[in-house]
Design a protein around this motif. Structure first.
Motif, PDB file in Angstrom:
ATOM      1  N   ALA A 119      16.485 -91.498  -8.554  1.00 18.02           N
ATOM      2  CA  ALA A 119      15.455 -90.572  -8.548  1.00 18.02           C
ATOM      3  C   ALA A 119      15.113 -89.830  -7.170  1.00 18.02           C
ATOM      4  CB  ALA A 119      14.035 -91.299  -8.682  1.00 18.02           C
ATOM      5  N   ALA A 120      15.307 -90.472  -5.999  1.00 15.28           N
ATOM      6  CA  ALA A 120      15.228 -89.904  -4.846  1.00 15.28           C
ATOM      7  C   ALA A 120      16.308 -88.902  -4.383  1.00 15.28           C
ATOM      8  CB  ALA A 120      15.285 -90.978  -3.539  1.00 15.28           C
ATOM      9  N   ARG A 121      17.451 -89.077  -5.202  1.00 18.09           N
ATOM     10  CA  ARG A 121      18.627 -88.035  -4.877  1.00 18.09           C
ATOM     11  C   ARG A 121      18.577 -86.780  -5.887  1.00 18.09           C
ATOM     12  NH1 ARG A 121      19.251 -87.833  -0.640  1.00 18.09           N
ATOM     13  NH2 ARG A 121      21.063 -86.740  -0.862  1.00 18.09           N
ATOM     14  N   ILE A 122      17.704 -87.018  -6.861  1.00 21.08           N
ATOM     15  CA  ILE A 122      17.838 -85.851  -7.837  1.00 21.08           C
ATOM     16  C   ILE A 122      17.661 -84.460  -7.252  1.00 21.08           C
ATOM     17  CG2 ILE A 122      16.297 -84.916  -9.850  1.00 21.08           C
ATOM     18  CD1 ILE A 122      18.065 -87.088 -10.702  1.00 21.08           C
ATOM     19  N   PRO A 123      16.542 -84.000  -6.609  1.00 24.45           N
ATOM     20  CA  PRO A 123      16.576 -82.890  -5.602  1.00 24.45           C
ATOM     21  C   PRO A 123      17.712 -82.378  -4.958  1.00 24.45           C
ATOM     22  CG  PRO A 123      14.534 -84.094  -5.398  1.00 24.45           C
ATOM     23  CD  PRO A 123      15.452 -84.969  -5.793  1.00 24.45           C
ATOM     24  N   ALA A 124      18.226 -83.291  -4.112  1.00 28.18           N
ATOM     25  CA  ALA A 124      19.416 -82.957  -3.453  1.00 28.18           C
ATOM     26  C   ALA A 124      20.645 -82.700  -4.536  1.00 28.18           C
ATOM     27  CB  ALA A 124      20.042 -83.859  -2.503  1.00 28.18           C
ATOM     28  N   VAL A 125      20.763 -83.283  -5.233  1.00 23.32           N
ATOM     29  CA  VAL A 125      22.104 -83.302  -6.210  1.00 23.32           C
ATOM     30  C   VAL A 125      21.834 -82.060  -7.003  1.00 23.32           C
ATOM     31  CG1 VAL A 125      23.240 -84.386  -8.137  1.00 23.32           C
ATOM     32  CG2 VAL A 125      22.664 -85.687  -6.143  1.00 23.32           C
ATOM     33  N   SER A 126      20.680 -81.862  -7.609  1.00 22.30           N
ATOM     34  CA  SER A 126      20.290 -80.628  -8.182  1.00 22.30           C
ATOM     35  C   SER A 126      20.648 -79.271  -7.441  1.00 22.30           C
ATOM     36  CB  SER A 126      18.887 -80.627  -8.686  1.00 22.30           C
ATOM     37  OG  SER A 126      18.597 -79.352  -9.539  1.00 22.30           O
ATOM     38  N   ARG A 127      20.331 -79.178  -6.292  1.00 22.09           N
ATOM     39  CA  ARG A 127      20.648 -78.041  -5.562  1.00 22.09           C
ATOM     40  C   ARG A 127      22.111 -78.041  -5.207  1.00 22.09           C
ATOM     41  NH1 ARG A 127      16.082 -80.149  -2.621  1.00 22.09           N
ATOM     42  NH2 ARG A 127      17.253 -81.325  -1.263  1.00 22.09           N
ATOM     43  N   GLN A 128      23.078 -79.151  -4.876  1.00 25.57           N
ATOM     44  CA  GLN A 128      24.508 -79.222  -4.898  1.00 25.57           C
ATOM     45  C   GLN A 128      25.016 -78.714  -6.147  1.00 25.57           C
ATOM     46  OE1 GLN A 128      26.116 -80.159  -2.029  1.00 25.57           O
ATOM     47  NE2 GLN A 128      27.968 -79.319  -3.071  1.00 25.57           N
ATOM     48  N   PHE A 129      24.572 -79.268  -7.112  1.00 27.14           N
ATOM     49  CA  PHE A 129      25.230 -78.723  -8.404  1.00 27.14           C
ATOM     50  C   PHE A 129      24.963 -76.825  -8.619  1.00 27.14           C
ATOM     51  CE2 PHE A 129      24.801 -77.148 -12.747  1.00 27.14           C
ATOM     52  CZ  PHE A 129      26.073 -77.818 -13.160  1.00 27.14           C
ATOM     53  N   GLU A 130      23.786 -76.522  -8.355  1.00 27.66           N
ATOM     54  CA  GLU A 130      23.454 -75.180  -8.445  1.00 27.66           C
ATOM     55  C   GLU A 130      24.300 -74.265  -7.399  1.00 27.66           C
ATOM     56  OE1 GLU A 130      21.848 -73.527 -10.573  1.00 27.66           O
ATOM     57  OE2 GLU A 130      21.430 -75.623 -11.696  1.00 27.66           O
ATOM     58  N   MET A 131      24.536 -75.018  -6.245  1.00 27.99           N
ATOM     59  CA  MET A 131      25.391 -74.281  -5.128  1.00 27.99           C
ATOM     60  C   MET A 131      26.670 -74.041  -5.686  1.00 27.99           C
ATOM     61  SD  MET A 131      24.144 -75.601  -1.499  1.00 27.99           S
ATOM     62  CE  MET A 131      25.793 -75.988  -1.115  1.00 27.99           C
ATOM     63  N   GLU A 132      27.379 -75.305  -6.198  1.00 28.08           N
ATOM     64  CA  GLU A 132      28.565 -75.367  -6.634  1.00 28.08           C
ATOM     65  C   GLU A 132      28.953 -74.455  -7.880  1.00 28.08           C
ATOM     66  OE1 GLU A 132      31.241 -76.547  -4.907  1.00 28.08           O
ATOM     67  OE2 GLU A 132      29.965 -77.416  -3.560  1.00 28.08           O
ATOM     68  N   LEU A 133      27.804 -74.389  -8.631  1.00 29.56           N
ATOM     69  CA  LEU A 133      27.731 -73.543  -9.832  1.00 29.56           C
ATOM     70  C   LEU A 133      27.835 -71.904  -9.446  1.00 29.56           C
ATOM     71  CD1 LEU A 133      28.011 -73.547 -13.082  1.00 29.56           C
ATOM     72  CD2 LEU A 133      25.632 -73.511 -13.070  1.00 29.56           C
ATOM     73  N   ALA A 134      27.072 -71.705  -8.709  1.00 31.75           N
ATOM     74  CA  ALA A 134      27.218 -70.226  -7.983  1.00 31.75           C
ATOM     75  C   ALA A 134      28.332 -69.928  -7.407  1.00 31.75           C
ATOM     76  CB  ALA A 134      25.960 -69.997  -6.999  1.00 31.75           C
ATOM     77  N   ARG A 135      29.091 -70.757  -6.631  1.00 37.44           N
ATOM     78  CA  ARG A 135      30.384 -70.509  -6.016  1.00 37.44           C
ATOM     79  C   ARG A 135      31.263 -70.216  -7.404  1.00 37.44           C
ATOM     80  NH1 ARG A 135      30.543 -75.423  -2.241  1.00 37.44           N
ATOM     81  NH2 ARG A 135      29.074 -74.804  -0.854  1.00 37.44           N
ATOM     82  N   ALA A 136      31.370 -71.131  -8.243  1.00 34.15           N
ATOM     83  CA  ALA A 136      32.226 -70.686  -9.413  1.00 34.15           C
ATOM     84  C   ALA A 136      32.035 -69.588 -10.110  1.00 34.15           C
ATOM     85  CB  ALA A 136      31.997 -71.910 -10.319  1.00 34.15           C
ATOM     86  N   ARG A 137      30.900 -69.112 -10.124  1.00 36.54           N
ATOM     87  CA  ARG A 137      30.249 -67.891 -10.567  1.00 36.54           C
ATOM     88  C   ARG A 137      30.904 -66.758  -9.938  1.00 36.54           C
ATOM     89  NH1 ARG A 137      24.552 -69.962 -12.717  1.00 36.54           N
ATOM     90  NH2 ARG A 137      25.245 -70.475 -14.619  1.00 36.54           N
ATOM     91  N   LEU A 138      30.710 -66.921  -8.693  1.00 38.49           N
ATOM     92  CA  LEU A 138      31.177 -65.665  -7.578  1.00 38.49           C
ATOM     93  C   LEU A 138      32.640 -65.692  -7.721  1.00 38.49           C
ATOM     94  CD1 LEU A 138      28.711 -66.439  -4.822  1.00 38.49           C
ATOM     95  CD2 LEU A 138      28.782 -64.521  -6.573  1.00 38.49           C
ATOM     96  N   ARG A 139      33.504 -66.637  -7.898  1.00 40.93           N
ATOM     97  CA  ARG A 139      34.770 -66.549  -7.849  1.00 40.93           C
ATOM     98  C   ARG A 139      35.490 -65.709  -8.976  1.00 40.93           C
ATOM     99  NH1 ARG A 139      39.201 -71.562  -9.167  1.00 40.93           N
ATOM    100  NH2 ARG A 139      41.112 -70.093  -9.195  1.00 40.93           N
ATOM    101  N   PHE A 140      34.853 -65.671 -10.268  1.00 42.11           N
ATOM    102  CA  PHE A 140      35.647 -64.946 -11.176  1.00 42.11           C
ATOM    103  C   PHE A 140      34.583 -63.773 -11.677  1.00 42.11           C
ATOM    104  CE2 PHE A 140      36.856 -69.365 -12.103  1.00 42.11           C
ATOM    105  CZ  PHE A 140      38.304 -69.218 -11.714  1.00 42.11           C
ATOM    106  N   SER A 141      35.176 -62.573 -11.885  1.00 41.05           N
ATOM    107  CA  SER A 141      34.449 -61.543 -12.205  1.00 41.05           C
ATOM    108  C   SER A 141      35.391 -60.398 -12.942  1.00 41.05           C
ATOM    109  CB  SER A 141      33.905 -60.697 -11.273  1.00 41.05           C
ATOM    110  OG  SER A 141      34.931 -60.156 -10.341  1.00 41.05           O
ATOM    111  N   PHE A 142      34.819 -59.492 -13.680  1.00 39.67           N
ATOM    112  CA  PHE A 142      35.520 -58.443 -14.275  1.00 39.67           C
ATOM    113  C   PHE A 142      35.020 -57.052 -14.112  1.00 39.67           C
ATOM    114  CE2 PHE A 142      32.486 -59.686 -17.503  1.00 39.67           C
ATOM    115  CZ  PHE A 142      31.858 -58.594 -18.064  1.00 39.67           C
ATOM    116  N   GLU A 143      35.738 -56.117 -14.188  1.00 42.74           N
ATOM    117  CA  GLU A 143      35.195 -54.830 -14.308  1.00 42.74           C
ATOM    118  C   GLU A 143      35.751 -53.856 -15.287  1.00 42.74           C
ATOM    119  OE1 GLU A 143      36.091 -53.212 -10.249  1.00 42.74           O
ATOM    120  OE2 GLU A 143      38.132 -52.770 -10.651  1.00 42.74           O
ATOM    121  N   ILE A 144      35.013 -52.855 -15.602  1.00 45.98           N
ATOM    122  CA  ILE A 144      35.454 -51.979 -16.890  1.00 45.98           C
ATOM    123  C   ILE A 144      35.396 -50.623 -16.321  1.00 45.98           C
ATOM    124  CG2 ILE A 144      34.873 -51.365 -19.259  1.00 45.98           C
ATOM    125  CD1 ILE A 144      33.283 -53.841 -19.555  1.00 45.98           C
TER     126      ILE A 144
END
Length: 152
Positions: free
Chosen positions: A61-86
């Protein structure tokens, strides 16, 4: 001590983000629900936040906030890696070119003509809408595929 626990919790959250909580143990499902802020998953398992925190124990329970922030940071990195343009096309009639990008490098493309010999769409708006839908589908697939590889 925290890094091993954080790594385990992050792996649980990543798996749940990909596959849902159906195959997870109760403790893992509650951990994933708390890390990913999914109250619907808690309710699905018959738990409220406080009860879930009690069930997973004080160390987790004590680690939930830190792990949640880590998950969001890693997810943001994955989202920034891929993109597209039209890009509007001027050759071969009107329409659009969909460019698929990985780290801003083109890794694929698609043509969405609105007029010409290979007419696929009724007008420019339809061609754009289809290019956008194809880009979003590719992006969703790439981000989902990148999720298991995220490292803490």
């Amino acid at each position: 001590m925290h890094s091993n626990l954080d790594t385990r919790m992050l792996a649980i959250a990543q798996r749940a983000a990909r596959e849902g909580i159906g195959a997870l143990s109760l403790g893992e499902a509650l951990t994933a629900a708390l890390v990913l802020d999914r109250n619907d998953w808690l309710q699905e398992r018959g738990y409220r936040i406080g009860d879930a925190l009690d069930r997973i124990g004080p160390d987790w329970a004590a680690r939930i906030p830190a792990v949640s922030r880590q998950f969001e940071m890693e997810l943001a990195r994955a989202r920034l890696r891929f993109s597209f343009e039209i890009v509007p096309r001027e050759a071969e009639g009107e329409g659009y070119l969909l460019r698929l990008l990985d780290h801003n490098q083109e890794v694929g493309c698609g043509h969405f003509p609105a007029r010409g010999e290979s007419v696929r769409f009724a007008d420019n708006q339809c061609a754009y809408d289809e290019a956008h839908a194809a880009g979003m589908a590719w992006l969703d697939g790439k981000q989902a595929a990148a999720l298991p590889a995220l490292q803490p």
